[in-house]
Design a protein around this motif. Structure first.
Motif, PDB file in Angstrom:
ATOM      1  N   PHE A 305      18.828  -1.593  -4.246  1.00 46.57           N
ATOM      2  CA  PHE A 305      19.384  -1.072  -3.001  1.00 46.57           C
ATOM      3  C   PHE A 305      20.545  -0.124  -3.268  1.00 46.57           C
ATOM      4  O   PHE A 305      20.695   0.899  -2.597  1.00 46.57           O
ATOM      5  CB  PHE A 305      19.846  -2.233  -2.125  1.00 46.57           C
ATOM      6  CG  PHE A 305      20.383  -1.826  -0.786  1.00 46.57           C
ATOM      7  CD1 PHE A 305      19.525  -1.483   0.247  1.00 46.57           C
ATOM      8  CD2 PHE A 305      21.755  -1.805  -0.542  1.00 46.57           C
ATOM      9  CE1 PHE A 305      20.018  -1.104   1.493  1.00 46.57           C
ATOM     10  CE2 PHE A 305      22.253  -1.434   0.688  1.00 46.57           C
ATOM     11  CZ  PHE A 305      21.381  -1.089   1.715  1.00 46.57           C
ATOM     12  N   PHE A 310      16.620   1.790   1.179  1.00 44.78           N
ATOM     13  CA  PHE A 310      15.286   1.374   1.611  1.00 44.78           C
ATOM     14  C   PHE A 310      14.243   2.455   1.325  1.00 44.78           C
ATOM     15  O   PHE A 310      13.109   2.366   1.802  1.00 44.78           O
ATOM     16  CB  PHE A 310      15.283   1.036   3.107  1.00 44.78           C
ATOM     17  CG  PHE A 310      16.051  -0.219   3.440  1.00 44.78           C
ATOM     18  CD1 PHE A 310      15.582  -1.462   3.048  1.00 44.78           C
ATOM     19  CD2 PHE A 310      17.254  -0.149   4.130  1.00 44.78           C
ATOM     20  CE1 PHE A 310      16.295  -2.625   3.340  1.00 44.78           C
ATOM     21  CE2 PHE A 310      17.975  -1.299   4.436  1.00 44.78           C
ATOM     22  CZ  PHE A 310      17.490  -2.543   4.039  1.00 44.78           C
ATOM     23  N   ARG A 346       9.305  -0.056  -2.492  1.00 48.03           N
ATOM     24  CA  ARG A 346      10.467   0.077  -1.607  1.00 48.03           C
ATOM     25  C   ARG A 346      10.780  -1.266  -0.997  1.00 48.03           C
ATOM     26  O   ARG A 346       9.894  -2.117  -0.785  1.00 48.03           O
ATOM     27  CB  ARG A 346      10.223   1.110  -0.506  1.00 48.03           C
ATOM     28  CG  ARG A 346       9.108   0.749   0.451  1.00 48.03           C
ATOM     29  CD  ARG A 346       8.942   1.806   1.541  1.00 48.03           C
ATOM     30  NE  ARG A 346       7.839   1.460   2.415  1.00 48.03           N
ATOM     31  CZ  ARG A 346       7.949   0.625   3.462  1.00 48.03           C
ATOM     32  NH1 ARG A 346       9.124   0.072   3.731  1.00 48.03           N
ATOM     33  NH2 ARG A 346       6.903   0.353   4.211  1.00 48.03           N
ATOM     34  N   LEU A 347      12.049  -1.481  -0.727  1.00 49.55           N
ATOM     35  CA  LEU A 347      12.479  -2.690  -0.036  1.00 49.55           C
ATOM     36  C   LEU A 347      12.094  -2.608   1.437  1.00 49.55           C
ATOM     37  O   LEU A 347      12.168  -1.531   2.041  1.00 49.55           O
ATOM     38  CB  LEU A 347      14.001  -2.856  -0.150  1.00 49.55           C
ATOM     39  CG  LEU A 347      14.539  -3.262  -1.520  1.00 49.55           C
ATOM     40  CD1 LEU A 347      16.045  -2.996  -1.601  1.00 49.55           C
ATOM     41  CD2 LEU A 347      14.242  -4.730  -1.801  1.00 49.55           C
ATOM     42  N   LEU A 348      11.676  -3.722   2.008  1.00 48.76           N
ATOM     43  CA  LEU A 348      11.337  -3.758   3.424  1.00 48.76           C
ATOM     44  C   LEU A 348      12.616  -3.797   4.254  1.00 48.76           C
ATOM     45  O   LEU A 348      13.536  -4.567   3.962  1.00 48.76           O
ATOM     46  CB  LEU A 348      10.475  -4.990   3.734  1.00 48.76           C
ATOM     47  CG  LEU A 348       9.099  -5.043   3.060  1.00 48.76           C
ATOM     48  CD1 LEU A 348       8.399  -6.356   3.404  1.00 48.76           C
ATOM     49  CD2 LEU A 348       8.240  -3.859   3.486  1.00 48.76           C
ATOM     50  N   SER A 349      12.677  -2.961   5.274  1.00 53.48           N
ATOM     51  CA  SER A 349      13.843  -2.950   6.159  1.00 53.48           C
ATOM     52  C   SER A 349      13.733  -4.101   7.154  1.00 53.48           C
ATOM     53  O   SER A 349      12.647  -4.665   7.354  1.00 53.48           O
ATOM     54  CB  SER A 349      13.927  -1.613   6.900  1.00 53.48           C
ATOM     55  OG  SER A 349      12.760  -1.410   7.675  1.00 53.48           O
ATOM     56  N   HIS A 372      18.400 -10.217   5.843  1.00 54.19           N
ATOM     57  CA  HIS A 372      17.715  -9.203   6.645  1.00 54.19           C
ATOM     58  C   HIS A 372      16.895  -9.802   7.781  1.00 54.19           C
ATOM     59  O   HIS A 372      16.693  -9.156   8.815  1.00 54.19           O
ATOM     60  CB  HIS A 372      16.894  -8.303   5.721  1.00 54.19           C
ATOM     61  CG  HIS A 372      17.760  -7.496   4.803  1.00 54.19           C
ATOM     62  ND1 HIS A 372      18.160  -7.962   3.560  1.00 54.19           N
ATOM     63  CD2 HIS A 372      18.377  -6.291   4.966  1.00 54.19           C
ATOM     64  CE1 HIS A 372      18.959  -7.066   2.999  1.00 54.19           C
ATOM     65  NE2 HIS A 372      19.099  -6.043   3.830  1.00 54.19           N
ATOM     66  N   GLU A 419      23.193   1.179   7.954  1.00 55.33           N
ATOM     67  CA  GLU A 419      23.017  -0.123   7.297  1.00 55.33           C
ATOM     68  C   GLU A 419      24.336  -0.894   7.253  1.00 55.33           C
ATOM     69  O   GLU A 419      24.378  -2.113   7.461  1.00 55.33           O
ATOM     70  CB  GLU A 419      22.473   0.051   5.876  1.00 55.33           C
ATOM     71  CG  GLU A 419      21.007   0.471   5.813  1.00 55.33           C
ATOM     72  CD  GLU A 419      20.858   1.983   5.758  1.00 55.33           C
ATOM     73  OE1 GLU A 419      21.863   2.688   6.040  1.00 55.33           O
ATOM     74  OE2 GLU A 419      19.760   2.462   5.447  1.00 55.33           O
TER      75      GLU A 419
END
Length: 456
Positions: A305, A310, A346-349, A372, A419
């Motif tokens: 991150f 993201f 990618r990281l999930l939002s 999250h 964020e």
């Protein structure tokens, strides 16, 4: 200067004039003070009224607010209607500006001259207070000025803070601590921006004679020892992440001002700006050291991150990082925090996470997912929805809260305002979320007891 919305609606049912006056009236009724108060307009650098008094002051915030410029807009109209009623008050054609203690470059010719003017005037005013205030009590100074400048790589400082603290120290004060006081309401428009949620009160006493000279190494070692303890104390008080850097200035400057002087390797005096940068570095390291409390997936997610947010990144880079963090990309996909497709990850939002998530049945529960999911629940269903998850997370909820502080710091450094706002809002809402979670837990216990009794 830019126009902004008014904070109250005179015709509304919420923060209207009538409701605001009612709130102020209730305050006056509940105040314990019996003696009559008084208001005087004096030159802060020459006044005598603070002799042997307990002093609490709210000085100008460097270049943050142009008070005279703002009042000038209204002054011209008020003068036309009230000149005959208050002739002394409206004696000049415009608002006097020359003696106003703010760092306004256009008024002084340059930023450097404006800073010098502010430093000189603030030092004189603070010296007057230091000479006259009651020696048995500390002087408290409100200074809600957010640090926002970057000096080099990851070295955060602020000319406003630097100049103000420089003036305080030159006046003969030593900083003994910080009192973050919740004076700001974070409703309506303020919920949408990262404004300070507290007033940061700097606590000062006159500098004692006979203080020793310290090296830069001694100063840094003292910071490493004392700042993490102060940080833990602030977090236990649920200070908002947006206030953390400002609140940490007090404990850090307390270390700096206990010495007569701090010398660098060349024998030069360490400036206030350099001290502030070291305080912020130590704060960041103290937060980073807490990463050891997180699970392997969350440590990987933090590192990723910081680099990519993201956004998408290369699978190969992600896999290499996962080995260093003792986890795997496939495992984190299964954990529900990562998407992997076409050589990209990618990281999930928060808004991509499933709404039916249940931490009690999650086989690979991570602090990252907890944070999250809490943000998703808070933003979509309010504090009640977040409280339901906190009740199910149990002791792991506190780990998720601690992770929010770290994530806010990363976002602030990387200029990711949206964020950062989410992480700050979660911590600010935590007291109410916790209260609702406790009530929910008691309710479930009562219901279970009732059913058990019926079964018997």
């Amino acid at each position: 200067m830019g126009w902004d919305f008014a904070e109250s609606n005179p015709f509304g049912s919420g923060a209207s004039f009538s409701s605001t006056i009612g709130t102020i009236f209730k305050l006056f009724v509940s105040l314990p003070a019996a003696p009559a108060g008084k208001s005087l307009q004096l030159d802060a650098g020459l006044q005598l009224t603070s002799f042997n008094k307990v002093v609490s002051t709210d000085p100008p915030y460097y270049d943050n607010i142009g008070y005279a410029d703002l009042s000038g807009f209204f002054y011209v109209w008020l003068r036309r209607s009230l000149n005959t009623v208050f002739p002394d008050l409206f004696a000049t054609l415009a608002v006097p500006k020359a003696e106003e203690l703010v760092a306004t470059p256009y008024r002084h010719g340059s930023k450097a001259k404006a800073e010098a003017f502010f430093l000189s005037g603030m030092t004189q005013a603070m010296r007057r207070i230091a000479e006259q205030s009651h020696p048995a009590f500390p002087v408290t100074i409100y200074y809600a000025f957010k640090q926002s400048e970057t000096d080099g790589v990851n070295k955060i400082a602020s000319t406003g803070w630097e100049t103000f603290l420089d003036a305080v120290i030159r006046a003969g004060f030593a900083v003994t601590g910080t009192w973050p006081v919740r004076t700001e309401r974070t409703e309506a428009l303020k919920k949408k921006i990262n404004v300070l949620a507290s007033s940061i009160i700097i606590v000062c006493r006159k500098h004692t004679d006979g203080a020793k000279i310290a090296t830069r190494r001694e100063f840094v070692n003292a910071l490493k020892t004392e700042l993490p303890i102060a940080l833990a104390h602030l977090q236990r008080g649920n200070i908002a992440p947006v206030d953390l850097a400002q609140a940490s200035i007090g404990p850090g400057m307390s270390v700096y001002t206990r010495y007569a002087e701090v010398l660098d390797a060349e024998g030069k005096s360490l400036s206030v700006r350099e001290a502030l940068a070291l305080i912020n570095q130590t704060l960041d390291k103290a937060l980073a050291e807490k990463e050891g409390d997180f699970d392997a997936d969350s440590r990987w997610a933090l590192a990723w991150f910081e680099q990519s947010g993201f956004a998408e990144g290369e699978y190969g880079v992600a896999e290499t990082l996962s080995k260093a963090k003792n986890t795997s990309v496939n495992g984190m996909v299964e954990a529900g925090i990562l998407a992997s497709k076409g050589g990209k990850v990618r990281l999930l939002s928060p808004d991509e996470l499933p709404a039916d998530w249940d931490p009690e049945t999650d086989k690979r529960l991570t602090a990252w997912e907890g944070v999250h999911q809490l943000i998703r629940a808070l933003e979509s269903g309010g504090e009640g929805a977040a409280a339901t998850l906190v009740a199910k997370l149990g002791s792991k909820a506190e780990t998720a809260r601690n992770l929010s502080y770290r994530l806010y710091t990363l976002c602030e450094r990387k200029k990711r305002a949206a964020e950062a706002l989410s992480y700050n809002s979660l911590v600010q809402s935590w007291p109410e979320i916790s209260r609702l979670a406790r009530e929910s837990g008691r309710s479930r216990t009562t219901q279970t007891t009732m059913f058990d009794e019926n079964e018997e």
